[in-house]
Design a protein around this motif. Sequence first.
Motif, PDB file in Angstrom:
ATOM      1  N   GLY A  56       1.294  -2.374   6.674  1.00 54.61           N
ATOM      2  CA  GLY A  56      -0.130  -2.646   6.785  1.00 54.61           C
ATOM      3  C   GLY A  56      -0.705  -3.235   5.514  1.00 54.61           C
ATOM      4  O   GLY A  56      -1.852  -2.996   5.162  1.00 54.61           O
ATOM      5  N   TRP A  57       0.111  -4.007   4.808  1.00 58.81           N
ATOM      6  CA  TRP A  57      -0.234  -4.630   3.528  1.00 58.81           C
ATOM      7  C   TRP A  57      -0.519  -3.593   2.442  1.00 58.81           C
ATOM      8  O   TRP A  57      -1.381  -3.787   1.586  1.00 58.81           O
ATOM      9  N   ASN A  58       0.221  -2.510   2.475  1.00 53.45           N
ATOM     10  CA  ASN A  58       0.197  -1.517   1.396  1.00 53.45           C
ATOM     11  C   ASN A  58       1.524  -1.569   0.645  1.00 53.45           C
ATOM     12  O   ASN A  58       2.547  -1.975   1.202  1.00 53.45           O
ATOM     13  N   PRO A  59       1.539  -1.126  -0.617  1.00 53.75           N
ATOM     14  CA  PRO A  59       2.808  -1.014  -1.342  1.00 53.75           C
ATOM     15  C   PRO A  59       3.504   0.293  -0.975  1.00 53.75           C
ATOM     16  O   PRO A  59       2.884   1.221  -0.446  1.00 53.75           O
ATOM     17  N   ASP A  60       4.792   0.360  -1.256  1.00 53.80           N
ATOM     18  CA  ASP A  60       5.601   1.546  -0.977  1.00 53.80           C
ATOM     19  C   ASP A  60       5.693   2.379  -2.256  1.00 53.80           C
ATOM     20  O   ASP A  60       6.175   1.901  -3.284  1.00 53.80           O
ATOM     21  N   ILE A  61       5.233   3.615  -2.209  1.00 54.50           N
ATOM     22  CA  ILE A  61       5.227   4.467  -3.401  1.00 54.50           C
ATOM     23  C   ILE A  61       6.639   4.697  -3.933  1.00 54.50           C
ATOM     24  O   ILE A  61       6.838   4.866  -5.148  1.00 54.50           O
ATOM     25  N   GLU A  62       7.633   4.671  -3.042  1.00 56.08           N
ATOM     26  CA  GLU A  62       9.010   4.868  -3.509  1.00 56.08           C
ATOM     27  C   GLU A  62       9.484   3.697  -4.359  1.00 56.08           C
ATOM     28  O   GLU A  62      10.294   3.870  -5.268  1.00 56.08           O
ATOM     29  N   ASP A  63       8.965   2.508  -4.077  1.00 53.71           N
ATOM     30  CA  ASP A  63       9.283   1.363  -4.930  1.00 53.71           C
ATOM     31  C   ASP A  63       8.753   1.587  -6.343  1.00 53.71           C
ATOM     32  O   ASP A  63       9.420   1.257  -7.328  1.00 53.71           O
ATOM     33  N   LEU A  64       7.552   2.150  -6.438  1.00 62.53           N
ATOM     34  CA  LEU A  64       6.975   2.428  -7.758  1.00 62.53           C
ATOM     35  C   LEU A  64       7.815   3.441  -8.522  1.00 62.53           C
ATOM     36  O   LEU A  64       8.037   3.297  -9.728  1.00 62.53           O
ATOM     37  N   ARG A  65       8.283   4.461  -7.831  1.00 60.15           N
ATOM     38  CA  ARG A  65       9.131   5.473  -8.498  1.00 60.15           C
ATOM     39  C   ARG A  65      10.377   4.831  -9.107  1.00 60.15           C
ATOM     40  O   ARG A  65      10.828   5.215 -10.193  1.00 60.15           O
ATOM     41  N   LYS A  66      10.928   3.846  -8.408  1.00 57.86           N
ATOM     42  CA  LYS A  66      12.137   3.182  -8.894  1.00 57.86           C
ATOM     43  C   LYS A  66      11.846   2.238 -10.059  1.00 57.86           C
ATOM     44  O   LYS A  66      12.727   1.972 -10.888  1.00 57.86           O
ATOM     45  N   MET A  67      10.615   1.729 -10.131  1.00 58.32           N
ATOM     46  CA  MET A  67      10.279   0.738 -11.149  1.00 58.32           C
ATOM     47  C   MET A  67       9.844   1.357 -12.484  1.00 58.32           C
ATOM     48  O   MET A  67       9.963   0.713 -13.525  1.00 58.32           O
ATOM     49  N   ILE A  68       9.353   2.572 -12.453  1.00 53.61           N
ATOM     50  CA  ILE A  68       8.805   3.176 -13.670  1.00 53.61           C
ATOM     51  C   ILE A  68       9.895   3.338 -14.729  1.00 53.61           C
ATOM     52  O   ILE A  68      11.055   3.642 -14.420  1.00 53.61           O
TER      53      ILE A  68
ATOM     54  N   ASN B  86      -8.012  -1.435  -5.857  1.00 56.36           N
ATOM     55  CA  ASN B  86      -8.347  -0.533  -4.751  1.00 56.36           C
ATOM     56  C   ASN B  86      -9.855  -0.516  -4.524  1.00 56.36           C
ATOM     57  O   ASN B  86     -10.579   0.023  -5.332  1.00 56.36           O
ATOM     58  N   ALA B  87     -10.331  -1.156  -3.479  1.00 54.23           N
ATOM     59  CA  ALA B  87      -9.632  -1.800  -2.387  1.00 54.23           C
ATOM     60  C   ALA B  87      -9.076  -3.166  -2.813  1.00 54.23           C
ATOM     61  O   ALA B  87      -9.496  -3.741  -3.794  1.00 54.23           O
ATOM     62  N   SER B  88      -8.145  -3.651  -1.998  1.00 52.12           N
ATOM     63  CA  SER B  88      -7.408  -4.857  -2.344  1.00 52.12           C
ATOM     64  C   SER B  88      -8.203  -6.127  -2.023  1.00 52.12           C
ATOM     65  O   SER B  88      -8.772  -6.266  -0.952  1.00 52.12           O
ATOM     66  N   ASN B  89      -8.195  -7.041  -2.969  1.00 50.00           N
ATOM     67  CA  ASN B  89      -8.737  -8.387  -2.767  1.00 50.00           C
ATOM     68  C   ASN B  89      -7.558  -9.342  -2.664  1.00 50.00           C
ATOM     69  O   ASN B  89      -6.769  -9.443  -3.607  1.00 50.00           O
ATOM     70  N   PRO B  90      -7.356 -10.035  -1.513  1.00 46.61           N
ATOM     71  CA  PRO B  90      -8.316 -10.204  -0.433  1.00 46.61           C
ATOM     72  C   PRO B  90      -8.057  -9.363   0.814  1.00 46.61           C
ATOM     73  O   PRO B  90      -8.780  -9.495   1.791  1.00 46.61           O
ATOM     74  N   ILE B  91      -7.021  -8.555   0.838  1.00 47.15           N
ATOM     75  CA  ILE B  91      -6.568  -7.949   2.090  1.00 47.15           C
ATOM     76  C   ILE B  91      -7.602  -6.985   2.662  1.00 47.15           C
ATOM     77  O   ILE B  91      -7.797  -6.900   3.880  1.00 47.15           O
ATOM     78  N   GLY B  92      -8.265  -6.207   1.826  1.00 48.72           N
ATOM     79  CA  GLY B  92      -9.228  -5.224   2.310  1.00 48.72           C
ATOM     80  C   GLY B  92      -8.621  -3.884   2.639  1.00 48.72           C
ATOM     81  O   GLY B  92      -9.269  -3.026   3.244  1.00 48.72           O
ATOM     82  N   THR B  93      -7.360  -3.653   2.222  1.00 51.36           N
ATOM     83  CA  THR B  93      -6.732  -2.344   2.423  1.00 51.36           C
ATOM     84  C   THR B  93      -7.143  -1.396   1.298  1.00 51.36           C
ATOM     85  O   THR B  93      -7.506  -1.821   0.203  1.00 51.36           O
TER      86      THR B  93
ATOM     87  N   VAL C 142      -5.111  -7.469   9.527  1.00 55.15           N
ATOM     88  CA  VAL C 142      -5.213  -6.028   9.389  1.00 55.15           C
ATOM     89  C   VAL C 142      -6.672  -5.781   9.048  1.00 55.15           C
ATOM     90  O   VAL C 142      -7.140  -6.189   7.979  1.00 55.15           O
ATOM     91  N   ALA C 143      -7.410  -5.180   9.977  1.00 54.67           N
ATOM     92  CA  ALA C 143      -8.850  -5.038   9.797  1.00 54.67           C
ATOM     93  C   ALA C 143      -9.162  -4.336   8.476  1.00 54.67           C
ATOM     94  O   ALA C 143      -8.542  -3.316   8.148  1.00 54.67           O
ATOM     95  N   PRO C 144     -10.086  -4.866   7.688  1.00 57.96           N
ATOM     96  CA  PRO C 144     -10.420  -4.263   6.385  1.00 57.96           C
ATOM     97  C   PRO C 144     -11.005  -2.867   6.553  1.00 57.96           C
ATOM     98  O   PRO C 144     -11.721  -2.588   7.518  1.00 57.96           O
ATOM     99  N   LYS C 145     -10.718  -2.002   5.599  1.00 59.76           N
ATOM    100  CA  LYS C 145     -11.099  -0.589   5.686  1.00 59.76           C
ATOM    101  C   LYS C 145     -12.470  -0.344   5.056  1.00 59.76           C
ATOM    102  O   LYS C 145     -12.599   0.304   4.017  1.00 59.76           O
ATOM    103  N   GLY C 146     -13.492  -0.897   5.683  1.00 59.97           N
ATOM    104  CA  GLY C 146     -14.838  -0.641   5.218  1.00 59.97           C
ATOM    105  C   GLY C 146     -15.193  -1.337   3.918  1.00 59.97           C
ATOM    106  O   GLY C 146     -16.081  -0.882   3.199  1.00 59.97           O
ATOM    107  N   VAL C 147     -14.515  -2.446   3.614  1.00 55.36           N
ATOM    108  CA  VAL C 147     -14.848  -3.245   2.436  1.00 55.36           C
ATOM    109  C   VAL C 147     -15.093  -4.683   2.870  1.00 55.36           C
ATOM    110  O   VAL C 147     -14.750  -5.085   3.988  1.00 55.36           O
ATOM    111  N   SER C 148     -15.673  -5.473   1.968  1.00 54.34           N
ATOM    112  CA  SER C 148     -16.221  -6.766   2.369  1.00 54.34           C
ATOM    113  C   SER C 148     -15.243  -7.921   2.317  1.00 54.34           C
ATOM    114  O   SER C 148     -15.597  -9.034   2.677  1.00 54.34           O
TER     115      SER C 148
END
Length: 374
Positions: free
Chosen positions: A139-151, A162-169, A302-308
Amino acid sequence: MDISVIGVEDWLNVHERDAVYDIAQSTISSLTMSEIRALDNADGTSFYELLDKQKMNYGWIEGSPEFKAEVQNLYKKEINPEHILQTNGCTGANWNALMSIIRPGDHVIAEWPTYAPLYEIPRTLGADIEYWQIKEELGWNPDIEDLRKMIRPNTRLICINNASNPIGTVLSRETLHQIAEIARSVGAYVLCDEVYLPMEYTDEYESMIDVYEKAIITNSVSKTYSTPAARIGWVIAPQEIADMIRTYRDYTMICGGVFNDVLATYVLRHKDKILARNKEILFTNRDIAQAWIDTQQRVKWVAPKGVSTSYIQFDIPIDDETFCLDLLNTYGVLLVPGSRFELPCGARLGYCASQDTLVKGLELVGKALSEFDA
């Protein structure tokens, strides 16, 4: 200094004045001065009373105490006003914060793709950038497990939008706490651009400043509060970063200006009325956009989550920049091509434009798309 153009800004700088129907912007339909005056139910008397007392000097260099108090009211935890610095919009907040944090060779993890300065400025400053990629299948979100591997032990900063420009997630509260946990494990800072405030599922939203002790957040009155003309934003940072930002502000802006400070303070003081107005615009216009998308064979989102801000994907046989240029030249409709955000074929849709502009703009986008099926 080898710095890239910001794709979206470069596009708008060139083309926005040519638009008849501008449905590319991400501000919730900007307030008129008449609407701003009406906020106090006294035709702006309280605004002009504030303004009339001011000398037109430099004013409060970091932002007035009244401005800082209104910013403090936006967050759950008590924030030391020394940690709040007024900036030239959220753009200036991001610039000054990143200039203060980043050193050559620092490891920086940046959500990608999103608003380009959040990774282009660190790259320009000599950071070792890794991209925390958003994924369509999530849904155009990142995977938290990817972040764990990158740190890494030497990770200096994690940049998120947060929220994402331009996706609106919008990243969930759980995800923000997981980001904080990962950053805390190596003592990294987290910079979160929060210029788009979600207006639904608000009980699930938290500011990063309320989650993590080494958070740096940036914001402004431009998007959520519909007053980009003020050019006033703010950065909230831990003391050691705030003190460095003070130095950079002296080089980049000195102050926001007396008039702009009073305007931003007045707007934030009446935020509840502005948010009520903007919720109605957002929800009504999102329904209009969704109804239009439901009729289109070549469009999805992916409908934006209450952002413009929002992103529509196209199924078309040409690239999105060519399509958007043809759309502007033929029909006078402005969108921002997805290529300007390094996203798949599509466009940023500023669906919180005036309702008449949105309806006519979408009608003409549909007409242009229908030509592929002729």
